[in-house]
Design a protein around this motif. Structure first.
Motif, PDB file in Angstrom:
ATOM      1  N   UNK A  57       0.829  -1.201   0.000  1.00 39.11           N
ATOM      2  CA  UNK A  57       0.000   0.000   0.000  1.00 39.11           C
ATOM      3  C   UNK A  57       0.865   1.252   0.000  1.00 39.11           C
ATOM      4  N   UNK A  58       0.425   2.271  -0.730  1.00 37.68           N
ATOM      5  CA  UNK A  58       1.076   3.576  -0.732  1.00 37.68           C
ATOM      6  C   UNK A  58       0.016   4.653  -0.507  1.00 37.68           C
ATOM      7  N   UNK A  59       0.444   5.772   0.055  1.00 40.79           N
ATOM      8  CA  UNK A  59      -0.473   6.836   0.469  1.00 40.79           C
ATOM      9  C   UNK A  59      -0.102   8.162  -0.192  1.00 40.79           C
ATOM     10  N   UNK A  60      -1.127   8.884  -0.656  1.00 39.37           N
ATOM     11  CA  UNK A  60      -0.974  10.254  -1.134  1.00 39.37           C
ATOM     12  C   UNK A  60      -1.700  11.184  -0.164  1.00 39.37           C
ATOM     13  N   UNK A  61      -0.990  12.174   0.375  1.00 41.82           N
ATOM     14  CA  UNK A  61      -1.565  13.130   1.321  1.00 41.82           C
ATOM     15  C   UNK A  61      -1.718  14.472   0.604  1.00 41.82           C
ATOM     16  N   UNK A 102      11.099   1.886   5.170  1.00 39.38           N
ATOM     17  CA  UNK A 102      12.396   1.356   4.763  1.00 39.38           C
ATOM     18  C   UNK A 102      12.353  -0.123   4.387  1.00 39.38           C
ATOM     19  N   UNK A 103      11.680  -0.983   5.150  1.00 35.24           N
ATOM     20  CA  UNK A 103      11.724  -2.418   4.815  1.00 35.24           C
ATOM     21  C   UNK A 103      11.194  -2.773   3.436  1.00 35.24           C
ATOM     22  N   UNK A 104      10.229  -2.034   2.905  1.00 34.38           N
ATOM     23  CA  UNK A 104       9.606  -2.405   1.624  1.00 34.38           C
ATOM     24  C   UNK A 104       9.717  -1.336   0.545  1.00 34.38           C
ATOM     25  N   UNK A 105      10.065  -0.110   0.912  1.00 36.23           N
ATOM     26  CA  UNK A 105      10.117   0.985  -0.058  1.00 36.23           C
ATOM     27  C   UNK A 105       8.781   1.648  -0.307  1.00 36.23           C
ATOM     28  N   UNK A 106       7.756   1.303   0.480  1.00 35.18           N
ATOM     29  CA  UNK A 106       6.459   1.968   0.333  1.00 35.18           C
ATOM     30  C   UNK A 106       6.602   3.459   0.599  1.00 35.18           C
ATOM     31  N   UNK A 107       5.737   4.249  -0.063  1.00 39.10           N
ATOM     32  CA  UNK A 107       5.854   5.703   0.003  1.00 39.10           C
ATOM     33  C   UNK A 107       4.613   6.365   0.590  1.00 39.10           C
ATOM     34  N   UNK A 126       6.613   0.775  -6.023  1.00 37.79           N
ATOM     35  CA  UNK A 126       6.360  -0.491  -5.351  1.00 37.79           C
ATOM     36  C   UNK A 126       4.904  -0.568  -4.917  1.00 37.79           C
ATOM     37  N   UNK A 127       4.194  -1.585  -5.356  1.00 33.58           N
ATOM     38  CA  UNK A 127       2.815  -1.772  -4.924  1.00 33.58           C
ATOM     39  C   UNK A 127       1.842  -0.829  -5.617  1.00 33.58           C
ATOM     40  N   UNK A 128       0.792  -0.432  -4.893  1.00 31.44           N
ATOM     41  CA  UNK A 128      -0.297   0.367  -5.469  1.00 31.44           C
ATOM     42  C   UNK A 128      -0.491   1.668  -4.706  1.00 31.44           C
ATOM     43  N   UNK A 129      -0.807   2.741  -5.441  1.00 33.79           N
ATOM     44  CA  UNK A 129      -1.231   3.983  -4.807  1.00 33.79           C
ATOM     45  C   UNK A 129      -2.734   3.844  -4.559  1.00 33.79           C
ATOM     46  N   UNK A 130      -3.106   3.387  -3.393  1.00 31.83           N
ATOM     47  CA  UNK A 130      -4.490   3.010  -3.131  1.00 31.83           C
ATOM     48  C   UNK A 130      -5.183   3.897  -2.103  1.00 31.83           C
ATOM     49  N   UNK A 156      -6.377  -1.575 -10.998  1.00 36.62           N
ATOM     50  CA  UNK A 156      -6.358  -2.701 -10.078  1.00 36.62           C
ATOM     51  C   UNK A 156      -5.380  -2.459  -8.935  1.00 36.62           C
ATOM     52  N   UNK A 157      -5.681  -3.075  -7.804  1.00 38.42           N
ATOM     53  CA  UNK A 157      -4.766  -3.037  -6.661  1.00 38.42           C
ATOM     54  C   UNK A 157      -4.368  -4.460  -6.326  1.00 38.42           C
ATOM     55  N   UNK A 158      -3.303  -4.596  -5.571  1.00 36.52           N
ATOM     56  CA  UNK A 158      -2.816  -5.921  -5.196  1.00 36.52           C
ATOM     57  C   UNK A 158      -3.808  -6.624  -4.285  1.00 36.52           C
ATOM     58  N   UNK A 159      -3.747  -7.942  -4.268  1.00 33.28           N
ATOM     59  CA  UNK A 159      -4.653  -8.746  -3.457  1.00 33.28           C
ATOM     60  C   UNK A 159      -4.627  -8.303  -1.996  1.00 33.28           C
ATOM     61  N   UNK A 160      -5.818  -8.202  -1.416  1.00 35.18           N
ATOM     62  CA  UNK A 160      -5.932  -7.827  -0.009  1.00 35.18           C
ATOM     63  C   UNK A 160      -6.005  -6.341   0.232  1.00 35.18           C
ATOM     64  N   UNK A 161      -5.694  -5.507  -0.789  1.00 36.62           N
ATOM     65  CA  UNK A 161      -5.753  -4.059  -0.645  1.00 36.62           C
ATOM     66  C   UNK A 161      -7.130  -3.524  -1.036  1.00 36.62           C
TER      67      UNK A 161
END
Length: 415
Positions: A57-61, A102-107, A126-130, A156-161
């Motif tokens: 998961x990634x977040x936009x503020x 840091x562990x995954x590179x999520x933003x 990395x992953x989805x901007x969800x 689409x988003x990754x499974x579970x998101x």
């Protein structure tokens, strides 16, 4: 990377009032609340906790203007990391303004709606901007800006998101599009809730007394700032106004004059600069720009005025602050003059302004908040009196000062 695991008991950490908010996974999670209702802090905790829980998961503020994000959402998210004991797992940078897990590179990315292209073209590695968090959403006076942002969270988003937009704000204006869009409808994909300071267990007695005094001394403000209810329009002083994008062409109209007014504040009240154009022939007043900030020294006021390019404009400032007026002149605000108040100047200024149609540029969010709540005061029996409330009046006063030279053409003079 080996992670240090911290065990936390969420109900104890978060407190009461936000259980449904925490569990909801629909598209729109909307929370209006009073001051001190812990809505922003709870939202920050949710995002930090769930960035760790959902590794793709990634977040936009988002806020209306990008420059306001550093001292609001960015700071709240850093507070949440420390509260959860996970600050060592995040990298926080100011240029660019972003947070990396840091562990995954999520933003966690930060953007302002003052630059729409930065919103529509945003991507993550990395992953989805969800997830999106819109803080102080009452600043967004144009629903189209929200639609643009909403449409950018697609695909689409990754499974579970799950895709979700979280909206937090103080409900100053009952006519705001947020009310009709989210609070006046029934939709399983919308959680629209109201919170107030009474669900915040961590307010001390001094904090609570502020609200109790407000309840007695200013019940109109208490409904919004204390209970989180919508601002009401009963008894508004100015009703002939609308929001519309303004360009420089209004300055070239026949009968048009640029006007500037300055009202001083510091700890409790903001310093407010009004920037507009008055057209005496068309009886129109254009609200083009503003400054609205607490704890500004005279030096900072001068810097802000210069940054906007207004240092040589005629600015009419509150004459009750002669030392500040003199200091600003020394600092290069060359054409600043004290207002000519006189007896009944507030009432006569209001009478003058009520004869104008007021057109407000949507970026002047503080002016919109004030004019939406600037109302006639009441006596002890609840009857309206011929005097405005002593609140929501900083830009209102600055507007009045700015217009003074045109209220009595030929009769006006400055001290």
């Amino acid at each position: 990377m080996k992670l240090k695991i911290n065990k936390v008991f969420l109900p104890e950490l978060i407190g009461k009032g936000y259980g449904k908010f925490w569990r909801f996974k629909g598209r729109y999670r909307v929370c209006k609340g009073s001051r001190g209702s812990k809505k922003s802090k709870t939202t920050a905790l949710w995002f930090i906790f769930n960035i760790i829980k959902y590794p793709k998961a990634n977040l936009l503020v988002v806020r209306k203007t990008e420059r306001t994000l550093k001292d609001s959402c960015y700071t709240d998210l850093k507070w949440a990391m420390n509260k959860l004991g996970v600050a060592h797992l995040f990298k926080c940078t100011l240029s660019p303004l972003e947070i990396t897990y840091i562990p995954t590179g999520q933003k966690i990315l930060f953007r302002g709606l003052d630059d729409p292209l930065k919103i529509t073209s945003i991507t993550v590695e990395h992953g989805s901007l969800c997830w999106v968090w819109i803080e102080e959403a009452y600043e967004l006076m144009d629903e189209k800006s929200f639609d643009m942002l909403d449409e950018s969270i697609r695909g689409e988003v990754d499974d579970g998101l799950f895709k979700q937009i979280t909206i937090t704000f103080n409900p100053w204006d009952c006519h705001h599009w947020l009310k009709a869009r989210f609070f006046d409808v029934e939709d399983d994909d919308i959680l629209a809730m109201t919170t107030n300071y009474m669900c915040n267990e961590w307010l001390d007695e001094a904090d609570k007394k502020v609200f109790e005094r407000m309840k007695v001394q200013n019940p109109k403000r208490y409904l919004v700032a204390g209970l989180g209810e919508w601002g009401v329009s009963e008894g508004l002083i100015f009703e002939n106004w609308r929001i519309e994008k303004i360009d420089d062409s209004v300055k070239k109209e026949v009968g048009a004059h640029e006007i500037f007014g300055l009202d001083y504040g510091y700890t409790q009240d903001p310093t407010a600069l009004f920037v507009g154009v008055i057209n005496l022939e068309k009886r129109k007043l254009y609200v083009c720009d503003e400054m609205y900030e607490k704890k500004l020294s005279n030096e900072r006021i001068a810097e802000n005025i210069k940054a906007k390019g207004y240092q040589h404009k005629m600015i009419v400032a509150d004459s009750a602050e002669p030392k500040s007026n003199n200091r600003l002149r020394v600092l290069g605000i060359t054409n600043l003059r004290g207002s000519k108040k006189g007896k009944d100047s507030i009432r006569s200024g209001i009478d003058f302004l009520q004869d104008f149609e007021i057109i407000i540029d949507p970026r002047c969010t503080n002016f919109i908040k004030e004019i939406s709540n600037y109302a006639w005061d009441e006596d002890k029996f609840g009857n309206k009196i011929n005097k405005p409330i002593d609140d929501f009046n900083h830009l209102m006063d600055a507007m009045r000062y700015a217009c003074e030279p045109y209220m009595h053409i030929g009769l006006f003079s400055f001290d």
